[in-house]
Design a protein around this motif. Structure first.
Motif, PDB file in Angstrom:
ATOM      1  N   UNK A  46      65.339 107.655 103.367  1.00 57.37           N
ATOM      2  CA  UNK A  46      65.133 107.400 101.942  1.00 57.37           C
ATOM      3  C   UNK A  46      63.780 106.744 101.686  1.00 57.37           C
ATOM      4  N   UNK A  47      63.364 105.863 102.589  1.00 59.08           N
ATOM      5  CA  UNK A  47      62.054 105.218 102.436  1.00 59.08           C
ATOM      6  C   UNK A  47      60.930 106.244 102.546  1.00 59.08           C
ATOM      7  N   UNK A  48      61.063 107.128 103.524  1.00 65.37           N
ATOM      8  CA  UNK A  48      60.017 108.139 103.729  1.00 65.37           C
ATOM      9  C   UNK A  48      59.927 109.073 102.521  1.00 65.37           C
ATOM     10  N   UNK A  49      61.077 109.570 102.045  1.00 64.03           N
ATOM     11  CA  UNK A  49      61.002 110.560 100.969  1.00 64.03           C
ATOM     12  C   UNK A  49      60.721 109.943  99.608  1.00 64.03           C
ATOM     13  N   UNK A  50      61.036 108.654  99.443  1.00 59.23           N
ATOM     14  CA  UNK A  50      60.809 108.055  98.121  1.00 59.23           C
ATOM     15  C   UNK A  50      59.489 107.302  98.067  1.00 59.23           C
ATOM     16  N   UNK A  51      58.952 106.952  99.257  1.00 61.64           N
ATOM     17  CA  UNK A  51      57.747 106.135  99.295  1.00 61.64           C
ATOM     18  C   UNK A  51      58.001 104.703  98.863  1.00 61.64           C
ATOM     19  N   UNK A  76      70.641 102.618  96.671  1.00 66.11           N
ATOM     20  CA  UNK A  76      69.290 103.088  96.355  1.00 66.11           C
ATOM     21  C   UNK A  76      69.348 104.457  95.677  1.00 66.11           C
ATOM     22  N   UNK A  77      70.174 105.350  96.225  1.00 67.31           N
ATOM     23  CA  UNK A  77      70.323 106.683  95.630  1.00 67.31           C
ATOM     24  C   UNK A  77      70.837 106.547  94.192  1.00 67.31           C
ATOM     25  N   UNK A  78      71.831 105.673  94.016  1.00 65.74           N
ATOM     26  CA  UNK A  78      72.401 105.465  92.686  1.00 65.74           C
ATOM     27  C   UNK A  78      71.363 104.903  91.727  1.00 65.74           C
ATOM     28  N   UNK A  79      70.450 104.056  92.253  1.00 71.21           N
ATOM     29  CA  UNK A  79      69.426 103.448  91.402  1.00 71.21           C
ATOM     30  C   UNK A  79      68.437 104.492  90.886  1.00 71.21           C
ATOM     31  N   UNK A  80      68.432 105.660  91.523  1.00 71.80           N
ATOM     32  CA  UNK A  80      67.568 106.757  91.073  1.00 71.80           C
ATOM     33  C   UNK A  80      68.286 107.631  90.045  1.00 71.80           C
ATOM     34  N   UNK A  81      69.429 107.161  89.590  1.00 78.76           N
ATOM     35  CA  UNK A  81      70.157 107.891  88.561  1.00 78.76           C
ATOM     36  C   UNK A  81      70.999 109.025  89.110  1.00 78.76           C
ATOM     37  N   UNK A  82      71.281 108.985  90.414  1.00 79.22           N
ATOM     38  CA  UNK A  82      72.099 110.027  91.018  1.00 79.22           C
ATOM     39  C   UNK A  82      73.532 109.543  91.109  1.00 79.22           C
ATOM     40  N   UNK A  83      74.453 110.354  90.632  1.00 82.29           N
ATOM     41  CA  UNK A  83      75.856 109.984  90.733  1.00 82.29           C
ATOM     42  C   UNK A  83      76.408 110.517  92.054  1.00 82.29           C
ATOM     43  N   UNK A  84      76.842 109.602  92.915  1.00 80.96           N
ATOM     44  CA  UNK A  84      77.452 110.013  94.177  1.00 80.96           C
ATOM     45  C   UNK A  84      78.955 110.013  93.974  1.00 80.96           C
ATOM     46  N   UNK A  85      79.484 111.178  93.672  1.00 83.00           N
ATOM     47  CA  UNK A  85      80.897 111.251  93.335  1.00 83.00           C
ATOM     48  C   UNK A  85      81.738 111.088  94.598  1.00 83.00           C
ATOM     49  N   UNK A  86      82.554 110.073  94.599  1.00 82.67           N
ATOM     50  CA  UNK A  86      83.542 109.821  95.659  1.00 82.67           C
ATOM     51  C   UNK A  86      82.980 109.783  97.083  1.00 82.67           C
ATOM     52  N   UNK A  87      81.698 109.465  97.221  1.00 81.23           N
ATOM     53  CA  UNK A  87      81.150 109.290  98.563  1.00 81.23           C
ATOM     54  C   UNK A  87      81.109 107.800  98.855  1.00 81.23           C
ATOM     55  N   UNK A  88      81.858 107.383  99.871  1.00 76.72           N
ATOM     56  CA  UNK A  88      81.920 105.964 100.201  1.00 76.72           C
ATOM     57  C   UNK A  88      81.260 105.688 101.535  1.00 76.72           C
ATOM     58  N   UNK A  89      80.735 104.473 101.677  1.00 77.18           N
ATOM     59  CA  UNK A  89      80.062 104.085 102.918  1.00 77.18           C
ATOM     60  C   UNK A  89      81.000 104.198 104.119  1.00 77.18           C
ATOM     61  N   UNK A  90      82.270 103.844 103.927  1.00 77.55           N
ATOM     62  CA  UNK A  90      83.222 103.890 105.050  1.00 77.55           C
ATOM     63  C   UNK A  90      83.312 105.288 105.632  1.00 77.55           C
ATOM     64  N   UNK A  91      83.358 106.295 104.765  1.00 79.77           N
ATOM     65  CA  UNK A  91      83.483 107.677 105.252  1.00 79.77           C
ATOM     66  C   UNK A  91      82.264 108.091 106.069  1.00 79.77           C
ATOM     67  N   UNK A  92      81.088 107.658 105.615  1.00 78.85           N
ATOM     68  CA  UNK A  92      79.853 107.994 106.338  1.00 78.85           C
ATOM     69  C   UNK A  92      79.875 107.307 107.712  1.00 78.85           C
TER      70      UNK A  92
END
Length: 126
Positions: A46-51, A76-92
């Motif tokens: 995320x750091x590389x692609x967002x700068x 961070x993804x959410x802060x870019x206005x992206x809705x992460x539907x039902x994706x939780x850190x535990x699952x990852x």
């Protein structure tokens, strides 16, 4: 669903995409469902692609540290206005392939599109 179904193609494509960015940071992933589980390479990607810089990652090896890192990435993804539907850190962290690929796809859609327009602009200027 035997070998050769779309999941495999998707994993290879996403892995190649991630590595094309991670290489800029001097690293890469071998296995998309394993290598993002501690959140460290995910944050780096995320750091590389967002700068931009993300919050400092936790360096511990415990599950709680990994969840914390993945959450930082998801925030961070959410802060870019992206809705992460039902994706939780535990699952990852647990290596849920479907969730991991869903998250990467979301990142690709959000950032790759932006990449392409930037490249086009600089190509025109160059």
């Amino acid at each position: 669903m035997g070998p050769g179904h779309s999941g495999q193609w998707q994993e290879e494509t996403f892995t190649a995409w991630c590595n094309s960015h991670l290489r800029k940071a001097g690293t890469q992933i071998e296995n998309i469902e394993e290598d993002f589980r501690d959140g460290l390479k995910l944050m780096l990607l995320l750091e590389v692609i967002s700068g931009e810089r993300l919050a400092k990652p936790e360096r511990g090896k415990m599950r709680v540290h990994k969840i914390s890192n993945v959450n930082k990435a998801l925030d961070f993804i959410a802060s870019k206005g992206v809705k992460l539907v039902s994706i939780g850190a535990e699952e990852i962290v647990d290596g849920n392939v479907k969730m991991t690929l869903g998250m990467i796809w979301t990142i690709i859609l959000r950032f790759a599109i932006q990449d392409i327009s930037v490249e086009e602009t600089s190509a025109k200027e160059g």
